[in-house]
Each structure stands twice: as C-alpha cells, then as structure tokens.
Write a protein that holds these residues in place. Structure first.
Motif, PDB file in Angstrom:
ATOM      1  N   THR A  92       0.831  -1.203   0.000  1.00  0.00           N
ATOM      2  CA  THR A  92       0.000   0.000   0.000  1.00  0.00           C
ATOM      3  C   THR A  92       0.867   1.255   0.000  1.00  0.00           C
ATOM      4  O   THR A  92       2.100   1.186   0.077  1.00  0.00           O
ATOM      5  N   ARG A  93       0.189   2.419  -0.041  1.00  0.00           N
ATOM      6  CA  ARG A  93       0.878   3.713  -0.055  1.00  0.00           C
ATOM      7  C   ARG A  93       1.055   4.279   1.354  1.00  0.00           C
ATOM      8  O   ARG A  93       1.199   5.496   1.521  1.00  0.00           O
ATOM      9  N   PRO A 100      -1.361   4.256   8.293  1.00  0.00           N
ATOM     10  CA  PRO A 100      -1.786   3.308   7.257  1.00  0.00           C
ATOM     11  C   PRO A 100      -2.675   3.962   6.204  1.00  0.00           C
ATOM     12  O   PRO A 100      -3.594   4.714   6.527  1.00  0.00           O
ATOM     13  N   ASP A 101      -2.352   3.709   4.973  1.00  0.00           N
ATOM     14  CA  ASP A 101      -3.156   4.161   3.837  1.00  0.00           C
ATOM     15  C   ASP A 101      -3.300   2.956   2.917  1.00  0.00           C
ATOM     16  O   ASP A 101      -2.326   2.513   2.307  1.00  0.00           O
ATOM     17  N   GLY A 141       8.913   7.309   9.309  1.00  0.00           N
ATOM     18  CA  GLY A 141       7.482   7.374   9.066  1.00  0.00           C
ATOM     19  C   GLY A 141       7.080   6.856   7.701  1.00  0.00           C
ATOM     20  O   GLY A 141       6.067   7.284   7.149  1.00  0.00           O
ATOM     21  N   GLU A 142       7.844   5.916   7.149  1.00  0.00           N
ATOM     22  CA  GLU A 142       7.515   5.308   5.857  1.00  0.00           C
ATOM     23  C   GLU A 142       7.049   3.878   6.133  1.00  0.00           C
ATOM     24  O   GLU A 142       7.793   2.906   5.962  1.00  0.00           O
ATOM     25  N   LEU A 143       5.811   3.777   6.563  1.00  0.00           N
ATOM     26  CA  LEU A 143       5.276   2.496   7.029  1.00  0.00           C
ATOM     27  C   LEU A 143       5.258   1.449   5.929  1.00  0.00           C
ATOM     28  O   LEU A 143       5.579   0.278   6.165  1.00  0.00           O
ATOM     29  N   GLY A 144       4.887   1.828   4.720  1.00  0.00           N
ATOM     30  CA  GLY A 144       4.821   0.865   3.623  1.00  0.00           C
ATOM     31  C   GLY A 144       6.174   0.273   3.301  1.00  0.00           C
ATOM     32  O   GLY A 144       6.314  -0.945   3.137  1.00  0.00           O
TER      33      GLY A 144
END
Length: 298
Positions: free
Chosen positions: A41-42, A47-48, A260-263
C-alpha cells in the motif's frame, strides 16, 4: 468426586498450554498478514490502504541502507555461525571427556544465554570503547601503541558484533552438541577403540558423523538468530559508525518508526521474514525426509 478430579487433572494441562499457544499463533499470523498487506500500500506515517503494487519493494531493494545492511548480514551471519559452531563444538568435546567439575564448567559456558542481548551489547561496548575499555587498560600499562578501537572503525565495527554474538551464542551450540555427543551409542565408540582408533579418529570418523542432524539443527538455529539480530547491535554500535554495522532489522525499525515510511518498512520486514523462510523451509524438509527414512528403516 474422584472421577471429577481425574477429569480435571486431564483437562488442566490443555487449559494451561493451548489458550496461550493459540493466542500467540493468532497474534503472529494476524500481524504477519497485516504487515504483508501494508507493504503493498501507499502507507506513510499512518496506514493508507491504497494499492501501490510492488513499489515499496523496488524502492527498498534500491535503497543504499538496505543494500549495505544485507551485505553486513552476510558477513556477520557467516562469521557468527561458523565461529559459534566451532567454539560450541570444541567446548562440548572438552566437557565430554568427563572432566572434574563438569557441572561448574557447563554452567559457566551456558551463563551467557541467561544474559539479555542488551546487557551483552552494553558490556562489550564498554570493552571495545577505546576511552574506557581494553585499549585504555593496555595504554595505562605502558603499551601506548596498542590499538583496539574496532567499535569506531568502519572496517571492523561489524566484527565487534560477531565477537559479542559468538560469546552469547556458543554456549547454546555447546549444549546441543553435548547432548548429541552423549547420545552416541557407546558400543560404536568401544568398537573403534578395540580396532585401535585414537581419540581424533573416534571423533572424526565415528562420533561427529553420527550427530550430523545436530549440526544441521544448530546451523539453522544460529542462522535465524543472526537474521533477527537487532537489540545486540543497538546496544553495542547503534548500527554505526555510519552504516558500517547496520543490519536489516535496524533498517525495518528506521523506516517504520523513525522515517514514518510504514509501507517501505513493512516491505523490508516481509523481505526479512522471507530470509527466515529460506532458512527454515529447507530445514523442515530435511526433518521430514529424516523422519521418513527412519520410518522406512523400522
């Protein structure tokens, strides 16, 4: 009353074992699936769930941090596994000689397992620190040209983690090897002694080939320890200097919780899980083949 108590005694072990086990399995499974989904995901800071395909994976594979971390993992993993197995086997063979004070030595060698990786990393960090550790001690003794500053040397920092990890893990390897050595049929050893074989030949031609499955088990366990290494590095070098001792687990944490780049962090975590799978699946296949061969012999 007696029948009820007997029934309760049969049920109680299942109540103690199965609920925590099922909760743990559900926890691992649910979050593994969620992390895998997020990796496609993005997602950034939050979460997005917009579909992004394999963009996060290609970005991580192209990332300099990830490339350096995996290079460090190969160096660290190879050195750690080989040295821990060698030291563990040597200690097991020495203890197997039925030496006096065996229990004391076995306890000493197993002690590092009881120490957390954070404590291990902190103490070894003190020893490697040129300002307060071994280098300062030797300098105070008059040998001022002596250098032992690996922890701040880009070329040697990764080996400080190897040394600390071997100290921590060799006792575990020793315990498994010693159990294997003690399980060897005494009649095989006696037959070799009757044939005139010395201690070296007995171990290399009889004992060690017999405990081959133990070698495989130790190898797999140490490999998965190496792949998951995180807290030892944080406590010892914090991944530095620069990226010299960064491992994949640190990259996962960095992307997910600091950048903060969860993906992308989730993609790194999935690739790290894939590395563990590459190790564990062949081992599971080996164990299944071994069990089938044993059943066929029976």
């Amino acid at each position: 009353m007696m029948a009820w108590r007997q029934r309760w005694d049969r049920i109680l072990p299942h109540l103690v074992i199965w609920p925590p086990l099922l909760v743990s399995c559900a926890y691992v499974l649910v979050f593994s699936v969620w992390t895998t989904w997020v990796s496609f995901t993005r997602s950034t800071l939050l979460p997005d769930y917009s579909w992004a395909g394999v963009r996060n994976y290609t970005a991580m594979l192209a990332s300099r941090n990830w490339q350096i971390a995996f290079t460090n993992l190969f160096i660290y993993g190879a050195c750690f596994v080989v040295l821990a197995m060698a030291v563990g086997l040597l200690l097991a063979v020495l203890i197997d000689q039925r030496i006096r004070g065996e229990n004391l030595f076995r306890t000493i060698f197993l002690y590092p397992i009881a120490v957390s990786f954070v404590v291990t990393g902190t103490v070894w960090g003190w020893l490697f620190n040129p300002s307060i550790g071994v280098q300062k001690l030797v300098h105070d003794l008059g040998w001022t040209s002596f250098r032992f500053d690996w922890v701040i040397d880009r070329n040697m920092a990764i080996y400080t983690i190897v040394v600390a990890a071997v100290w921590h893990g060799s006792g575990f390897a020793m315990a498994l090897f010693l159990a294997g050595l003690r399980s060897v049929d005494a009649d095989l050893v006696k037959a070799a002694q009757i044939d005139g074989a010395g201690a070296w030949r007995i171990y290399t031609r009889v004992v060690l080939p017999t405990i081959g499955p133990i070698f495989v088990a130790v190898l797999v366990m140490l490999l998965q320890f190496a792949i998951k290494t995180y807290d030892l590095v944080v406590a010892l070098t914090a991944g530095g200097p620069g990226l010299a001792s960064t491992l994949p687990a640190l990259v996962v944490y960095d992307f997910m919780f600091q950048r903060g780049e969860l993906g992308r962090g989730a993609a790194a975590a999935v690739m790290l899980l894939g590395s563990l799978t590459v190790v564990l699946i062949p081992y599971a296949g080996f164990r299944a083949w071994q069990n089938r061969r044993g059943a066929a012999r029976v």
